[in-house]
Design a protein around this motif. Structure first.
Motif, PDB file in Angstrom:
ATOM      1  N   ASN A 198      -0.209  40.216  13.480  1.00  0.00           N
ATOM      2  CA  ASN A 198       0.124  41.688  13.989  1.00  0.00           C
ATOM      3  C   ASN A 198      -1.159  42.311  14.660  1.00  0.00           C
ATOM      4  O   ASN A 198      -0.889  43.081  15.737  1.00  0.00           O
ATOM      5  CB  ASN A 198       0.540  42.489  12.697  1.00  0.00           C
ATOM      6  N   SER A 199      -2.207  42.048  14.174  1.00  0.00           N
ATOM      7  CA  SER A 199      -3.210  42.817  15.008  1.00  0.00           C
ATOM      8  C   SER A 199      -3.620  42.375  16.221  1.00  0.00           C
ATOM      9  O   SER A 199      -3.880  42.794  17.196  1.00  0.00           O
ATOM     10  CB  SER A 199      -4.645  42.518  13.900  1.00  0.00           C
ATOM     11  N   GLY A 233       1.716  49.453   8.707  1.00  0.00           N
ATOM     12  CA  GLY A 233       1.066  49.474  10.076  1.00  0.00           C
ATOM     13  C   GLY A 233      -0.214  50.002   9.974  1.00  0.00           C
ATOM     14  O   GLY A 233      -1.230  49.882  10.915  1.00  0.00           O
ATOM     15  N   VAL A 262       2.856  52.206  15.405  1.00  0.00           N
ATOM     16  CA  VAL A 262       2.741  50.870  14.671  1.00  0.00           C
ATOM     17  C   VAL A 262       3.822  51.249  13.362  1.00  0.00           C
ATOM     18  O   VAL A 262       3.121  51.900  12.641  1.00  0.00           O
ATOM     19  CB  VAL A 262       1.271  50.534  14.377  1.00  0.00           C
ATOM     20  N   LEU A 299       6.417  44.785  15.831  1.00  0.00           N
ATOM     21  CA  LEU A 299       5.583  43.693  15.439  1.00  0.00           C
ATOM     22  C   LEU A 299       6.226  42.276  15.154  1.00  0.00           C
ATOM     23  O   LEU A 299       7.428  42.264  14.664  1.00  0.00           O
ATOM     24  CB  LEU A 299       4.901  44.211  14.117  1.00  0.00           C
ATOM     25  N   SER A 333      -3.245  48.187  11.787  1.00  0.00           N
ATOM     26  CA  SER A 333      -4.117  49.047  12.791  1.00  0.00           C
ATOM     27  C   SER A 333      -5.579  49.042  12.779  1.00  0.00           C
ATOM     28  O   SER A 333      -6.494  48.604  13.547  1.00  0.00           O
ATOM     29  CB  SER A 333      -3.566  50.479  12.970  1.00  0.00           C
ATOM     30  N   TYR A 381      -6.849  45.812  13.329  1.00  0.00           N
ATOM     31  CA  TYR A 381      -7.244  45.451  14.825  1.00  0.00           C
ATOM     32  C   TYR A 381      -8.357  46.125  15.066  1.00  0.00           C
ATOM     33  O   TYR A 381      -9.247  45.563  15.935  1.00  0.00           O
ATOM     34  CB  TYR A 381      -5.907  45.993  15.645  1.00  0.00           C
ATOM     35  N   ALA A 383       0.575  55.369  12.876  1.00  0.00           N
ATOM     36  CA  ALA A 383       0.870  54.105  12.089  1.00  0.00           C
ATOM     37  C   ALA A 383       1.468  54.540  10.620  1.00  0.00           C
ATOM     38  O   ALA A 383       0.932  55.162  10.206  1.00  0.00           O
ATOM     39  CB  ALA A 383      -0.287  53.097  11.816  1.00  0.00           C
ATOM     40  N   ILE A 399       5.402  49.588  19.124  1.00  0.00           N
ATOM     41  CA  ILE A 399       5.382  48.141  19.250  1.00  0.00           C
ATOM     42  C   ILE A 399       6.510  47.614  18.116  1.00  0.00           C
ATOM     43  O   ILE A 399       6.584  48.338  17.079  1.00  0.00           O
ATOM     44  CB  ILE A 399       4.019  47.627  19.122  1.00  0.00           C
ATOM     45  N   ILE A 445      -1.152  43.824  18.215  1.00  0.00           N
ATOM     46  CA  ILE A 445      -1.316  45.230  18.680  1.00  0.00           C
ATOM     47  C   ILE A 445      -2.471  45.244  19.728  1.00  0.00           C
ATOM     48  O   ILE A 445      -2.287  45.928  20.592  1.00  0.00           O
ATOM     49  CB  ILE A 445      -2.251  45.860  17.420  1.00  0.00           C
ATOM     50  N   ILE A 457      -3.461  55.928  17.964  1.00  0.00           N
ATOM     51  CA  ILE A 457      -2.465  55.129  17.277  1.00  0.00           C
ATOM     52  C   ILE A 457      -1.931  56.178  16.237  1.00  0.00           C
ATOM     53  O   ILE A 457      -2.697  56.808  15.426  1.00  0.00           O
ATOM     54  CB  ILE A 457      -2.947  53.982  16.682  1.00  0.00           C
TER      55      ILE A 457
END
Length: 202
Positions: free
Chosen positions: A84-85, A112, A42, A74, A116, A119, A108, A72, A88, A106
């Motif tokens: 963004n979340s 990010g 991320v 974003l 993350s 998320y 990040a 990803i 994700i 993950i």
């Protein structure tokens, strides 16, 4: 003023709706079972999925397969937490579906990390993430604590003048400070690569 706020809210809703309708993971191909837990990368502000090319190449040299490494791109390059979340979440669900894995790890960079964590804490990611590794993560923009039940490693540099170390450190995480590496340099440093590999293999 009320009209401006209304149109701003309407625009945010429209953007969020478009993610659900149009978002296509940029890096997920046909279904293939994996032997390792898939890694989802991320990126941070103004970044893209290409930011992790060198880290992915390193991990491939260490035994990870192409179908175990996913990055990803974003929708919000400004790090919008909600947009963004959500992206994700959809991406992780797709990786899990395509690989047959029950969870992902993950990795990040920068904002990010905050996206993350958002998320994980707010979009159901706590049951789908096994390990979280942040690189110069702006983690404290979301929380001061590592998410419960997820092995969290925060790697940051005392030479990072974009995201200072205090923003990266999380209570309950394995906080690792290195020296002499810039914020962007965290994406292409051999020492960092080794730390990522160690964290993924713990």
């Amino acid at each position: 003023m009320k009209k401006v706020k209304f149109y701003s809210m309407l625009l945010s809703f429209a953007m969020l709706f478009s993610i659900f309708i149009n978002f296509q993971p940029s890096d997920v191909s046909a279904a293939t079972a994996t032997s390792k837990t898939p890694v989802v990368f991320v990126h941070g502000l103004t970044g893209s999925d290409t930011n992790f090319a060198l880290i992915k190449r390193y991990l491939r040299s260490q035994g990870w397969a192409d179908n175990e490494l996913y990055a990803i791109d974003l929708p919000s390059k400004q790090g919008h937490q909600e947009l963004n979340s959500t992206a994700i979440k959809l991406f992780v669900d797709d990786v899990i579906s395509k690989t047959g894995s029950s969870k992902v790890n993950i990795v990040a960079h920068s904002m990010g990390g905050a996206n993350s964590l958002y998320y994980i804490l707010n979009k159901g990611g706590s049951s789908k993430v096994e390990k979280l590794i942040t690189l110069g993560g702006a983690n404290r923009l979301t929380t001061n604590y590592a998410p419960e039940g997820i092995k969290t490693t925060s790697i940051y540099s005392s030479s990072d003048y974009i995201v200072r170390p205090y923003l990266s450190m999380l209570y309950g995480a394995n906080n690792i400070e290195i020296r002499g590496v810039s914020h962007i340099g965290l994406l292409s440093n051999y020492q960092v690569n080794n730390l990522i590999k160690s964290a993924l293999e713990e």
